[in-house]
Write an enzyme that holds these catalytic residues in place. Sequence first.
Site, PDB file in Angstrom:
ATOM      1  NE  ARG A 252      -3.851  -1.996   2.546  1.00 13.55           N
ATOM      2  CZ  ARG A 252      -3.696  -3.177   3.136  1.00 13.55           C
ATOM      3  NH1 ARG A 252      -2.570  -3.461   3.753  1.00 13.55           N
ATOM      4  NH2 ARG A 252      -4.683  -4.065   3.120  1.00 13.55           N
ATOM      5  CE  LYS A 277      -7.972  -2.515   5.534  1.00 17.49           C
ATOM      6  NZ  LYS A 277      -8.565  -2.538   4.179  1.00 17.49           N
ATOM      7  CG  HIS A 350      -5.401   0.485  -4.411  1.00 12.22           C
ATOM      8  ND1 HIS A 350      -4.833   0.984  -3.264  1.00 12.22           N
ATOM      9  CD2 HIS A 350      -6.217  -0.529  -4.007  1.00 12.22           C
ATOM     10  CE1 HIS A 350      -5.304   0.322  -2.214  1.00 12.22           C
ATOM     11  NE2 HIS A 350      -6.143  -0.599  -2.641  1.00 12.22           N
ATOM     12  NE  ARG A 353      -3.420  -3.415  -1.795  1.00 11.44           N
ATOM     13  CZ  ARG A 353      -2.841  -4.039  -0.781  1.00 11.44           C
ATOM     14  NH1 ARG A 353      -1.531  -4.013  -0.662  1.00 11.44           N
ATOM     15  NH2 ARG A 353      -3.556  -4.699   0.109  1.00 11.44           N
ATOM     16  CG  HIS A 376      -5.688  -8.741   1.427  1.00 11.52           C
ATOM     17  ND1 HIS A 376      -5.730  -9.313   0.176  1.00 11.52           N
ATOM     18  CD2 HIS A 376      -5.782  -7.396   1.218  1.00 11.52           C
ATOM     19  CE1 HIS A 376      -5.863  -8.381  -0.748  1.00 11.52           C
ATOM     20  NE2 HIS A 376      -5.897  -7.214  -0.138  1.00 11.52           N
ATOM     21  CE1 TYR A 385      -5.932  -7.208  -6.506  1.00 16.22           C
ATOM     22  CE2 TYR A 385      -6.045  -8.409  -4.438  1.00 16.22           C
ATOM     23  CZ  TYR A 385      -5.915  -7.224  -5.130  1.00 16.22           C
ATOM     24  OH  TYR A 385      -5.768  -6.038  -4.445  1.00 16.22           O
TER      25      TYR A 385
END
Length: 411
Positions: A252, A277, A350, A353, A376, A385
Site C-alpha cells: 500500500r 492496516k 492501487h 498493487r 490482507h 484477484y
Amino acid sequence: MHTNLLLETLIAGVLQEISKQGLCDELNCQYRRIYNRFKKFAKCRNQDSYTTNLADSFLEDINRRFEIGVIGRCRRNHLRRASLLLKEYVETGTIEWKVYSVGLQPMPSSPEFFLLYSQFIDNLKSLGRSDNTIQSARNLIRQFLLFLEDNGCRTLSMTPLNMIPSFFQHLLSTYKPTSIRTVASHIRTFLSFTEERERLMPLVPLNCVRNKPIIPVLSDKEHDLLKIALQSKKLLLRDKAIIKLALRTGLRAVDILGIKLEDIDWVNDSISIVQSKTKNPFTIPLTADVGNVLSAYILNERPQKDTSYVFLRSRAPFRPLSGHAACYAILRNVFHQAGIRLGDERKGLHILRHSAASRMLSKGIPVTTISSMLGHSSKESTDVYLATDEKHMRECSLSLTMIPMNCRGLK
C-alpha cells in the site's frame, strides 16, 4: 456576479483564477481533475449549469464519502475548497485562496450517549486501529446516536428495537446501498461494546449489498511501457524507487511512504515493516533492481534532513511524503512519460498493487502467500484477484458445445 452559469465556462474561469495564485503546477492539475469530477457529478444528474442545489449535493457527497472512510481528510478538504471556490466565483466573479473551515460537527447531548461514544473511540485507539478506521467510526457512530436522539431516545436501554432498522432505512436516502455494508460493520462493532449488545445487535443487517468492482490491472503492453519509462533519466530516483517497490511487492502507498532508513537491511537484502492496516510485521525481499535504485536515491538524491523516513519531498520544505495524493501525482507523471492511461483510467498506486497481485497469481504463487504480502486480514480479500487471471479462468470455463441447445421456434 456571473449570469452565464454553464459549468464549462465557470470552471474555466475558476481554473484561470487559480493559476494566478502562484501555486505549483501539481496543485493546478489537481484542481483541474477535481473539477472534471464535478462535471461528471453534474452530468450524472443531467445538468450542465451551476445551481446552488448541485453544489450542495456535491458537498453532501464529499462528506458522505469522508464519513464512511472512502476519502481521507486532506482529499475531503481539497474537494470542499474546489466546490466553495466555484460558489465564490459565481457570486463575486473572483476567488480568494483561503482556508475554508469545516466547523464543529454536532455531538450527542445525552450524557450516556456522549460517554459511550468517547469510550468507544478511546477503545479503538487502544486497539491500534488505523486513523481512517477511527475517523470513519467517529462519523458513523455520531450519526447513529444523533438519529436516536432525534427520535426521542436518550439511552440504549430505552431504545425501541425498530429504531435500528429505521436508521439504516434513513441512510438509504443519501447513501448508496453498497455503502451500507461499511455502516453496518461499524454499528455492529459499537453495539458489541455496549451492554445492549444481545438485544440490539441482531437488528443490524447482515446481508448487505457488496460492491464487487472489476479489478483494474495493467495490461502486458502497459506494463512493458512502464518498465521502459522507469529507465528514463528524466524521472527522479525517488519516484522510480516508489514505483518499483509497488510493482514488485504490491505494498500500500501508506506502507511504502512509511519505510524508514533503519527498516532496510542491506546485508540481508530485505525491508522489515509493520503493515499499517493489519499491524502485522512483515519482511520483504529487496530485489536487485529495487535495491539499486533505492540506494542510489538515498546516497545521491535524498535531501540530508534529520528524519529517518526514506521518501521526502524533492522541494523545500523537505518533509516526508504522506498520503495517497503524493503517490498519485508521482504515478500519474510516470504514466504520462510512458504514454499510457492518459484518459480517465485509474492512475493511483492501487493499480500497481492489483497488477502485482495478478502477476504473482499467474506465476502460481499460492493465494495465502499473496494475501500475506498484500497485508490482507483474510484470504477471502485476495480472492477478488482471481478474476484478473484470464489464462486460468479460461481453463476453468466450459465449452458451449457440451450444452444442449433448444432451437425450437428459431427460423
